[in-house]
Write a protein that holds these residues in place. Structure first.
Motif, PDB file in Angstrom:
ATOM      1  N   VAL A 196      47.775 -11.472  17.669  1.00  0.00           N
ATOM      2  CA  VAL A 196      46.473 -11.782  18.268  1.00  0.00           C
ATOM      3  C   VAL A 196      46.548 -13.156  18.911  1.00  0.00           C
ATOM      4  CG1 VAL A 196      43.998 -12.006  17.848  1.00  0.00           C
ATOM      5  CG2 VAL A 196      45.349 -10.380  16.508  1.00  0.00           C
ATOM      6  N   SER A 197      46.036 -13.273  20.133  1.00  0.00           N
ATOM      7  CA  SER A 197      46.021 -14.546  20.834  1.00  0.00           C
ATOM      8  C   SER A 197      44.902 -15.426  20.278  1.00  0.00           C
ATOM      9  CB  SER A 197      45.814 -14.329  22.335  1.00  0.00           C
ATOM     10  OG  SER A 197      46.852 -13.544  22.880  1.00  0.00           O
ATOM     11  N   ARG A 198      45.039 -16.745  20.550  1.00  0.00           N
ATOM     12  CA  ARG A 198      44.003 -17.660  20.079  1.00  0.00           C
ATOM     13  C   ARG A 198      42.676 -17.383  20.786  1.00  0.00           C
ATOM     14  NH1 ARG A 198      46.194 -21.619  16.983  1.00  0.00           N
ATOM     15  NH2 ARG A 198      48.465 -21.836  17.067  1.00  0.00           N
ATOM     16  N   ILE A 199      42.721 -17.097  22.087  1.00  0.00           N
ATOM     17  CA  ILE A 199      41.539 -16.661  22.841  1.00  0.00           C
ATOM     18  C   ILE A 199      41.845 -15.236  23.270  1.00  0.00           C
ATOM     19  CG2 ILE A 199      40.019 -17.119  24.806  1.00  0.00           C
ATOM     20  CD1 ILE A 199      40.936 -20.006  24.741  1.00  0.00           C
ATOM     21  N   HIS A 200      41.358 -14.267  22.527  1.00  0.00           N
ATOM     22  CA  HIS A 200      41.805 -12.883  22.722  1.00  0.00           C
ATOM     23  C   HIS A 200      40.760 -12.019  23.430  1.00  0.00           C
ATOM     24  CE1 HIS A 200      44.822  -9.767  21.464  1.00  0.00           C
ATOM     25  NE2 HIS A 200      43.807  -8.992  21.874  1.00  0.00           N
ATOM     26  N   ALA A 201      39.588 -11.835  22.842  1.00  0.00           N
ATOM     27  CA  ALA A 201      38.584 -10.916  23.402  1.00  0.00           C
ATOM     28  C   ALA A 201      37.198 -11.458  23.107  1.00  0.00           C
ATOM     29  CB  ALA A 201      38.737  -9.505  22.833  1.00  0.00           C
ATOM     30  N   ASP A 202      36.213 -10.982  23.880  1.00  0.00           N
ATOM     31  CA  ASP A 202      34.803 -11.341  23.715  1.00  0.00           C
ATOM     32  C   ASP A 202      33.985 -10.075  23.571  1.00  0.00           C
ATOM     33  OD1 ASP A 202      35.368 -14.009  23.909  1.00  0.00           O
ATOM     34  OD2 ASP A 202      34.713 -14.209  26.000  1.00  0.00           O
ATOM     35  N   ILE A 203      32.948 -10.145  22.736  1.00  0.00           N
ATOM     36  CA  ILE A 203      31.941  -9.076  22.625  1.00  0.00           C
ATOM     37  C   ILE A 203      30.630  -9.651  23.141  1.00  0.00           C
ATOM     38  CG2 ILE A 203      30.612  -7.608  21.065  1.00  0.00           C
ATOM     39  CD1 ILE A 203      33.022  -7.357  19.298  1.00  0.00           C
ATOM     40  N   ARG A 204      30.128  -9.061  24.225  1.00  0.00           N
ATOM     41  CA  ARG A 204      28.871  -9.508  24.832  1.00  0.00           C
ATOM     42  C   ARG A 204      27.733  -8.603  24.351  1.00  0.00           C
ATOM     43  NH1 ARG A 204      29.417 -13.077  29.124  1.00  0.00           N
ATOM     44  NH2 ARG A 204      31.584 -13.512  29.716  1.00  0.00           N
ATOM     45  N   ILE A 205      26.617  -9.232  23.972  1.00  0.00           N
ATOM     46  CA  ILE A 205      25.445  -8.507  23.466  1.00  0.00           C
ATOM     47  C   ILE A 205      24.342  -8.619  24.500  1.00  0.00           C
ATOM     48  CG2 ILE A 205      23.799  -8.286  21.570  1.00  0.00           C
ATOM     49  CD1 ILE A 205      25.858  -9.753  19.810  1.00  0.00           C
ATOM     50  N   GLU A 206      23.939  -7.477  25.065  1.00  0.00           N
ATOM     51  CA  GLU A 206      22.874  -7.424  26.062  1.00  0.00           C
ATOM     52  C   GLU A 206      21.840  -6.411  25.582  1.00  0.00           C
ATOM     53  OE1 GLU A 206      24.582  -6.528  29.832  1.00  0.00           O
ATOM     54  OE2 GLU A 206      25.887  -8.305  29.854  1.00  0.00           O
ATOM     55  N   GLY A 207      20.776  -6.895  24.949  1.00  0.00           N
ATOM     56  CA  GLY A 207      19.755  -6.014  24.396  1.00  0.00           C
ATOM     57  C   GLY A 207      20.309  -5.231  23.224  1.00  0.00           C
ATOM     58  N   ASP A 208      20.285  -3.901  23.332  1.00  0.00           N
ATOM     59  CA  ASP A 208      20.838  -3.038  22.294  1.00  0.00           C
ATOM     60  C   ASP A 208      22.263  -2.598  22.611  1.00  0.00           C
ATOM     61  OD1 ASP A 208      18.444  -3.220  20.996  1.00  0.00           O
ATOM     62  OD2 ASP A 208      17.636  -1.352  21.817  1.00  0.00           O
ATOM     63  N   ALA A 209      22.846  -3.114  23.691  1.00  0.00           N
ATOM     64  CA  ALA A 209      24.186  -2.702  24.112  1.00  0.00           C
ATOM     65  C   ALA A 209      25.201  -3.777  23.735  1.00  0.00           C
ATOM     66  CB  ALA A 209      24.228  -2.439  25.617  1.00  0.00           C
ATOM     67  N   TYR A 210      26.413  -3.320  23.379  1.00  0.00           N
ATOM     68  CA  TYR A 210      27.522  -4.205  23.017  1.00  0.00           C
ATOM     69  C   TYR A 210      28.707  -3.874  23.933  1.00  0.00           C
ATOM     70  CZ  TYR A 210      24.854  -5.116  18.744  1.00  0.00           C
ATOM     71  OH  TYR A 210      23.869  -5.479  17.855  1.00  0.00           O
TER      72      TYR A 210
END
Length: 257
Positions: A196-210
């Protein structure tokens, strides 16, 4: 760098096919917001999250020319002669006023001369019926419905550990400790975290959607065993399998409750 969608090999900018497996590489362009290199079919920039689809739609609208208007020819008015009213076929009969029907009297009661017949009993209306009927019991008080806010979590399959996503953050960073973007979900304590990289992935939260997107990891991000290209994002649904890096060594199961 251009990541090969087949083998995830990092190729130099401007390459047409992969140096490792000779797969044709997707075309790239620059983000109009931060200038980072992104694929032409990407929806969002992997560096700044800029919406690339909105820029493409604006360019398409500017290239669409308005159709020319055609002036309608003036219509010519044609005079129509007055029509002659025909004679009626049948003469209408005069209306005859019918006499009112006699009011029937109650059986067994005879009206004497000089006396007015007794008035009939008043009909039981809705108000009287309600007064005569026993009072209905008051309905049971309805309980107020409470809106339950959904919570999302990641289940680490290798250790069966639950990690609940923070609800007060629009972007949840996944990776390992670093000086640039500290991770909100630190995976350095899990087995095989070296993939796993130090900066690997992001999860964005927009309302009820991920949504999840790879932000430049070395070994890639896989959704349900399918590589997620850098610059694209995937809408997560309950039960999706997220693998950080190759080999399915650090795997999470996305759940919504």
């Amino acid at each position: 760098m251009i990541v090969c969608p087949n083998c995830n090999h990092q190729n130099p900018d401007g390459a047409v096919q992969c140096e490792a497996c000779y797969t044709p590489l997707p075309a790239t362009t620059n983000c109009p917001n931060c200038g980072a290199t992104v694929q032409t079919d990407a929806s969002f920039c992997g560096q700044c999250g800029f919406n690339l689809q909105a820029t493409n739609s604006v360019k398409g609208e500017e290239q669409t020319a308005a159709p020319g208007t055609v002036a309608a020819a003036p219509t010519q008015q044609v005079s129509v002669p007055d029509l002659i009213e025909p004679d009626p076929l049948i003469e209408p009969l005069p209306l005859q006023m019918s006499s009112p029907a006699p009011v029937p009297q109650n059986p067994g009661i005879e009206a004497t001369a000089g006396e007015t017949p007794p008035a009939p009993p008043p009909a039981v209306g809705s108000e009287q019926a309600q007064a005569a009927s026993p009072a209905k019991s008051a309905p049971y008080p309805t309980s107020q419905t409470r809106l339950q806010q959904q919570t999302a979590k990641l289940l680490h399959l290798q250790t069966k550990t639950d990690i609940e996503l923070p609800q007060n953050l629009p972007i949840v960073h996944i990776g390992k400790p670093n000086d640039q973007i500290p991770p909100d979900i630190d995976v350095s304590g899990f087995p095989n975290s070296e993939v796993v990289s130090r900066i690997h992935a992001d999860i964005r939260i927009e309302g009820d959607a991920y949504y999840i997107e790879d932000v430049g990891s070395s070994n890639g991000t896989y959704i349900n065993h399918t590589p997620l290209p850098r610059g694209n994002r995937h809408r997560l649904r309950s039960g999706d399998r997220i693998a950080l890096g190759k080999g399915d060594l650090v795997t999470f199961l996305f759940q919504i409750s």
